[in-house]
Motif scaffolding. Structure first.
Motif, PDB file in Angstrom:
ATOM      1  N   ILE B  23       0.977  -1.173   0.059  1.00  0.00           N
ATOM      2  CA  ILE B  23       0.075  -0.037   0.092  1.00  0.00           C
ATOM      3  C   ILE B  23       0.907   1.158  -0.013  1.00  0.00           C
ATOM      4  CG2 ILE B  23      -1.894   1.289   1.104  1.00  0.00           C
ATOM      5  CD1 ILE B  23      -2.504  -1.380   2.802  1.00  0.00           C
ATOM      6  N   ASP B  25       1.968   5.162   0.596  1.00  0.00           N
ATOM      7  CA  ASP B  25       1.916   6.112   1.337  1.00  0.00           C
ATOM      8  C   ASP B  25       0.689   6.967   1.164  1.00  0.00           C
ATOM      9  OD1 ASP B  25       3.672   5.522   3.581  1.00  0.00           O
ATOM     10  OD2 ASP B  25       5.256   6.278   2.220  1.00  0.00           O
ATOM     11  N   LEU B  28      -2.356   5.270   2.419  1.00  0.00           N
ATOM     12  CA  LEU B  28      -2.438   4.963   3.685  1.00  0.00           C
ATOM     13  C   LEU B  28      -2.917   6.521   4.567  1.00  0.00           C
ATOM     14  CD1 LEU B  28       0.253   2.745   4.516  1.00  0.00           C
ATOM     15  CD2 LEU B  28      -1.889   2.225   4.768  1.00  0.00           C
ATOM     16  N   ARG B  29      -2.177   7.524   3.898  1.00  0.00           N
ATOM     17  CA  ARG B  29      -2.541   8.814   4.507  1.00  0.00           C
ATOM     18  C   ARG B  29      -3.984   9.317   4.132  1.00  0.00           C
ATOM     19  NH1 ARG B  29       2.618   8.516   5.127  1.00  0.00           N
ATOM     20  NH2 ARG B  29       1.737   6.529   5.722  1.00  0.00           N
ATOM     21  N   ILE B  31      -6.227   7.253   4.053  1.00  0.00           N
ATOM     22  CA  ILE B  31      -7.553   6.515   4.934  1.00  0.00           C
ATOM     23  C   ILE B  31      -7.351   7.190   6.208  1.00  0.00           C
ATOM     24  CG2 ILE B  31      -7.935   4.243   5.968  1.00  0.00           C
ATOM     25  CD1 ILE B  31      -6.771   3.185   3.181  1.00  0.00           C
ATOM     26  N   ASP B  32      -6.396   7.578   6.510  1.00  0.00           N
ATOM     27  CA  ASP B  32      -6.011   8.175   7.825  1.00  0.00           C
ATOM     28  C   ASP B  32      -6.656   9.716   7.979  1.00  0.00           C
ATOM     29  OD1 ASP B  32      -5.021   9.147  10.041  1.00  0.00           O
ATOM     30  OD2 ASP B  32      -2.886   8.900   9.688  1.00  0.00           O
ATOM     31  N   ARG B  33      -7.955   9.623   8.054  1.00  0.00           N
ATOM     32  CA  ARG B  33      -8.893  11.038   8.145  1.00  0.00           C
ATOM     33  C   ARG B  33     -10.093  10.592   8.971  1.00  0.00           C
ATOM     34  NH1 ARG B  33     -10.048  13.701   2.629  1.00  0.00           N
ATOM     35  NH2 ARG B  33      -9.265  11.964   1.464  1.00  0.00           N
ATOM     36  N   PRO B  34     -10.586  11.663   9.712  1.00  0.00           N
ATOM     37  CA  PRO B  34     -11.791  11.414  10.328  1.00  0.00           C
ATOM     38  C   PRO B  34     -12.823  10.967   9.390  1.00  0.00           C
ATOM     39  CG  PRO B  34     -10.694  13.472  10.885  1.00  0.00           C
ATOM     40  CD  PRO B  34      -9.857  13.015   9.827  1.00  0.00           C
ATOM     41  N   THR B  35     -13.710  10.065   9.762  1.00  0.00           N
ATOM     42  CA  THR B  35     -14.881   9.688   9.239  1.00  0.00           C
ATOM     43  C   THR B  35     -15.929  10.835   8.828  1.00  0.00           C
ATOM     44  OG1 THR B  35     -14.706   7.244   9.254  1.00  0.00           O
ATOM     45  CG2 THR B  35     -16.946   8.146   9.201  1.00  0.00           C
ATOM     46  N   ILE B  36     -16.646  10.961   7.777  1.00  0.00           N
ATOM     47  CA  ILE B  36     -17.649  11.726   7.839  1.00  0.00           C
ATOM     48  C   ILE B  36     -18.865  11.228   7.421  1.00  0.00           C
ATOM     49  CG2 ILE B  36     -16.217  13.940   7.173  1.00  0.00           C
ATOM     50  CD1 ILE B  36     -17.115  13.521   4.257  1.00  0.00           C
ATOM     51  N   PRO B 208      -5.949  -1.272   1.788  1.00  0.00           N
ATOM     52  CA  PRO B 208      -6.320  -2.655   2.825  1.00  0.00           C
ATOM     53  C   PRO B 208      -7.362  -3.410   2.280  1.00  0.00           C
ATOM     54  CG  PRO B 208      -6.083  -0.474   3.796  1.00  0.00           C
ATOM     55  CD  PRO B 208      -6.042  -0.131   2.217  1.00  0.00           C
ATOM     56  N   GLY B 210     -10.837  -4.854   2.609  1.00  0.00           N
ATOM     57  CA  GLY B 210     -12.183  -4.430   3.095  1.00  0.00           C
ATOM     58  C   GLY B 210     -13.329  -4.076   2.128  1.00  0.00           C
ATOM     59  N   PRO B 253     -18.570   2.372   3.871  1.00  0.00           N
ATOM     60  CA  PRO B 253     -17.166   2.575   4.178  1.00  0.00           C
ATOM     61  C   PRO B 253     -16.731   3.878   4.016  1.00  0.00           C
ATOM     62  CG  PRO B 253     -17.394   0.846   2.700  1.00  0.00           C
ATOM     63  CD  PRO B 253     -18.572   1.507   2.667  1.00  0.00           C
ATOM     64  N   ASN B 255     -13.843   5.837   4.826  1.00  0.00           N
ATOM     65  CA  ASN B 255     -12.355   5.770   4.930  1.00  0.00           C
ATOM     66  C   ASN B 255     -11.852   5.058   3.988  1.00  0.00           C
ATOM     67  OD1 ASN B 255     -13.383   7.169   7.336  1.00  0.00           O
ATOM     68  ND2 ASN B 255     -11.217   6.861   7.959  1.00  0.00           N
TER      69      ASN B 255
END
Lengths: 396, 396, 396, 396
Positions: B23, B25, B28-29, B31-36, B208, B210, B253, B255
């Motif tokens: 994966i 970067d 990955l970055r 996905i690395d966020r607050p969900t809305i 990832p 999912g 989903p 993210n």
């Protein structure tokens, strides 16, 4: 370099620059957090943990001052906190960075006396004693050594320099730049009798550029009290008034502390002996490859003195008529591997392979593979089988 | 594996498992966020962009349904949306995963007819025509093919299967599993006359595990309307009532969409042709190394049919008396490189090298180097020079 | 909603949707890591730690099966693993989600008997006993309850339902959906005699949507062995053959485990009692505000039964002639605060404020402030001082 | 503070410290990337974009030099690059930070003349003209102003100071510290005739502490050429020899550039006028709350001059006999909200609420709510309804 780079390159950008460094994911993720107040109750334990951990890595029980700044900032802090205008320092010539510190000192009105050296062989340490013995009036206030010269790939053993100072019975302070050696090569400040150690976050400490520091002996602190060079941002006495931190003039860089905390934890998990052994193993692998390439009038180790080769950066001299920068463009543009170029007068004549920070054998093989393929692509004469030699060593 | 692993290993964990994947970067970055909220005005454009981009990658203008689930979920969704109890499917044997789909279909009360194959050579496609022509009553409702069999490292060309179905003038639906081929091998759903394409996020799409999905032709949607297998979470008709999304039963989903958006952007920047060419180049490099290793009664390609070798995963058969899993423990424990093991009946007999996702030549050399060194360390007979052969190919 | 949204809004997007949830930074950073093999020696301890921790949160010592899927996936898994075609379940009506599970069961050929309820007051639990006593032939195989109905903001106490089943001496399985209650409300599976618990990652467990699970009692496992509904991706017996994981059919979602590991650690640090108390405190603060707003014919609590109000989501009924969705657009478009809308037949008539996951008093005040300001901006009649009432409660 | 802090607090840590700042997620994610070589072809466009964007934010077409350092570093760089030993500067007294710059200048051997001021009312700008007119020999080489004094919450309008310098026909350079105003308050270097602007990354630029800079007019560059204070790390002339960067002595901090790139993009998306308007709106909301609290002999605005209140930080004077630090402990320990304390002589007497960086109305209401509740909890006299007053203003 833009034109030669097919875009976009994919896969991991393998990083063999001798600093900045291979930053591991846990460090990057640690930095990636909202900032909190540097007086917050959640921050102070982090702050103290980093100071304690860093002192263990440096090998000192004495003072540590940190700066928001790069490695050059720490040298400037060290010079201005320890010296007064017109005083003299003795700089051991090792390459670009020893030249830089000399220029910096001169810019602050400090006299600079240099012990010259053949950069490919490394300084004759006995000359330090000679220079100090000649200084009967003790004009020389400090002896300045770059432990590991990032530009030339040469190491100077601090314990041997210390022995010469002692033999000369000279009162000069002993200052060591450990920017590209700390957490890569063995380092023991107190055991080696060093008065000021200059380091930074962006190499063996596996963090982004942005934090640097000086560890100071009691003798160093005593010299500081009468040192008169202009300073404020870097002033250790001002720092000691900033409670509870005892360091930093101005805002403390909270996120940089998160990163150092994560890196120090990784170093302690691995164990400093293992860290040093790993850097040696990786650097030796690089040297085995270069030894093969040097056949057929190919690129060779810049450092011709086996006792002085650096375990964190290998400087490689190109054959006459071949540019290190052209080779680096091929390595980067075709294989997404980053290497270091020559600095100052070595520009174009050498290229450099760093093995600092979070690196392992497989990564080094990928890097060496990219170099060896690029030698072929660019038509640089070389012995074939460098990667195989490194593999034989790593598997041994 | 715990005991043999000196801890902690340092440097990048090079990942040559055939899925999950390397994966990058930016994914990955992302996905690395607050969900809305999945109904938020900031999310809907992301959602639509991902559907449009994914349809381009699949090569279809028709329907696309996505699931919170892994690859197996998408096959279950596809079977239950297209079939009724007691109907028959024709499965082309390719290895572990074609067996799995067969078992899954049987568990849902579907009859499974298999076209057998030698896993090392790959199915004779003419047998498909024979099976369909023998099915005069058109009991077979669907022909099921795994485009790229992750377990055996074999590829089955969908266009050739399509041609056999057409030649047999059989009305069966044509279902293709592209889980380990999409965004690695060439794939053109509409051009190749495929009725349902099953894929997932965790391989060439560089995300990832999912998310998985089915793209469906108009003929597939027509079959769906009368398909009676039990389903709700996966039901396409229910999905079409969920406005404005037209997909997902239950929470969307968010993210995972951020991650796919980032990956699709990277694929478009590189260009799908370049992506496919890169996977071919990397896989061919692996095969060149294996060809050398196979000397001296060493490990050899499991696939003996050059026309069918996979460009995303190479399955390598160990010499008699040597365990692939033991070798993998050395590779992982000593060099921090992850490889795939044998699945099902191939367990222990083979190991697998995936080159999926965000990977490049230097990384592959690091991986091959770790394998070749481990062959030596473990005393597995092999021809030496596999890495050198890959280098010669990559530099060519 | 696009047109009304001035772009870009700045500052934290405060999230009061009743799921997905407020994901804390440590969880997001944990997910933001390169994937490793789910058979890797570094992964198995993470996997086991998550299973053990999640069982503690659920309050069970029995079986746990996890799925790559959303909450609906876990219900489908639970129904298909426990039931056979033509069997009957008794569903306690609570709102949109109890209706959904009924529809899902029906889609799989299960008969659905419903105990009706006034959604604003909550089901009369005595009716459950009556329904079971009327079922002398024990056609009913399972009693299905949504612990916390996310759509209506109603809670049904599982222990009281259990008592009715026991009183009726009925052998039915007891199934509880804890998707929006787990790690927000008190929950004790084994103590409350529950046979199957359905949950998901995206609410109190503070993770992105993507993982769901069923915990199963021994009685549930016994029923499973003879259950004949079609399944494979979700089949518990197949999962038990997948060693060493004992769960998942297909790829194990490694990164989702990293996230759950981080969240479970946070829950254990805070303590489950403190987590439950915090959710109660925040929800009560919301209710105090709504009580004030309801003056002057303003918005009021949808739930009229104080014994049944949810501590994770508050559903608020708009005054006649005023749209909840219009209000939500103002709250979102002007103040960057996300709230939930009405589901199904409640669409437009209500709006919902979730207080799930990583939330505190100051955040809730910001959310309530945005709501109260928007009521004024949109001219919705309401009593003033809701935020002040919440403050008085929080400071008490 | 440790003892009073129940651990662990949950939910977002709302940050109302006047720097460091609320760093938005896109900036943190941008920093969270592997470092590359600062000579890499992928880095140079980022570097240039940041310099161009930052010059737009500052409002200059002239020179910009950046440092790895905090705000104090930039002041030291500015003083040492522009002045010679024994020269005089005129410092406009505004609070703690103007005192700091005076101390710093003195430490470097510069004479400091101060225009005194009542910190609660703000300097009388006419006094600047008087001081300059009295300096007939033009000993004063520079007039130094803190645009926005972070300690006292006072603003000094640079354009008015410029007018006084012009009216006095004095040749002094005009130096402005914009550390806590840039990207929060209106700022136009060239239009306002400023010769050197000092700024940092950690406030309105929404980045971690670590980068600071000076923008310099042509007149400033001319003065630089004859300035003789000691410097090297900060030397602009040395920087101009570092090609292609034209800034930094030593390693360029690559990751900090990623963060600034992301922040500058956000500022441009929002528009600088909107950014300034938002900071004004949020600060005015804070002031409305304080105006209510000040009733009943409660806390009041430290700044008594409405024309000089800061729009990025509000300093609030506690009633006699009540400690700002005790209040802050309650706010932090009970509600997870961070506020600023008093600096220097104001320690304990005031507390400060910053509204810098990535903040919105709902967040400010949460912060004000925590303060108002804590005033009640701690028994500090105050008028009630501060949050309501802010809401009335924000909704107006």
């Amino acid at each position: 370099m833009d034109a030669a780079t097919p875009k976009p390159l994919r896969g991991r950008h393998l990083f063999a620059n001798p600093g900045p460094t291979n930053i591991p994911d846990p460090v990057l993720r640690a930095i990636d957090r909202p900032t909190i107040d540097f007086h917050d109750p959640d921050f102070l334990p982090v702050y103290r943990e980093v100071f304690a951990g860093l002192k263990r890595v440096i090998g000192t029980r004495h003072h540590l001052f940190m700066y928001t700044g790069s490695g050059h900032a720490a040298w400037e802090a060290t010079l201005t906190n320890l010296l007064s205008p017109g005083e003299t320092i003795l700089v051991l010539d090792s390459g670009y960075f020893s030249e830089e510190w000399g220029k910096m000192a001169a810019a602050h009105g400090v006299e600079v006396q240099t012990v010259a050296a053949d950069w490919r062989h490394g300084i004759e340490i006995a000359k330090v004693r000679a220079a100090l013995e000649a200084d009967r009036s003790h004009r020389i206030k400090a002896v300045c050594v770059v432990h590991n010269e990032t530009a030339t790939g040469l190491m100077i053993p601090p314990a041997e320099v210390r022995a010469e100072i002692d033999a000369a019975k000279h009162p000069a302070l002993f200052l060591v730049d450990t920017i590209s050696s700390l957490a890569s090569l063995e380092f023991r400040m107190d055991d080696w009798g060093i008065d000021a150690v200059v380091g930074g976050s962006q190499k063996g400490l596996m963090n982004p550029t942005g934090m640097s520091f000086t560890a100071v002996s009691e003798k160093g602190m005593e010299a500081h009290r009468s040192a008169k060079l202009g300073r404020y941002y870097f002033d250790w006495s001002v720092m000691l008034t900033r409670k509870p931190h005892d360091s930093f003039v101005g805002t403390v860089p909270v996120n940089a502390f998160y990163g150092l905390q994560a890196a120090l934890k990784m170093l302690e998990e691995e164990g400093m002996d293992a860290v040093v052994a790993r850097h040696h193993r990786l650097a030796e692998g690089v040297r085995r490859a270069v030894a093969i390439w040097s056949g057929n009038n190919g690129p060779q180790l810049f450092c011709t003195n086996p006792a002085r080769v650096s375990d964190s950066v290998t400087t490689i001299l190109m054959p006459e008529g071949h540019s290190g920068d052209a080779l680096r463009r091929t390595i980067r543009g075709r294989f997404n591997v980053s290497t270091g170029g020559g600095l100052g007068t070595l520009s174009g004549k050498v290229f450099r392979l760093g093995v600092m920070g979070d690196l392992n054998e497989a990564m080094v093989l990928g890097i060496l593979g990219a170099v060896e393929m690029s030698l072929g692509i660019d038509g640089v004469p070389h012995g074939k089988g460098g990667v195989a030699a490194a593999m034989a060593y790593f598997a041994g």
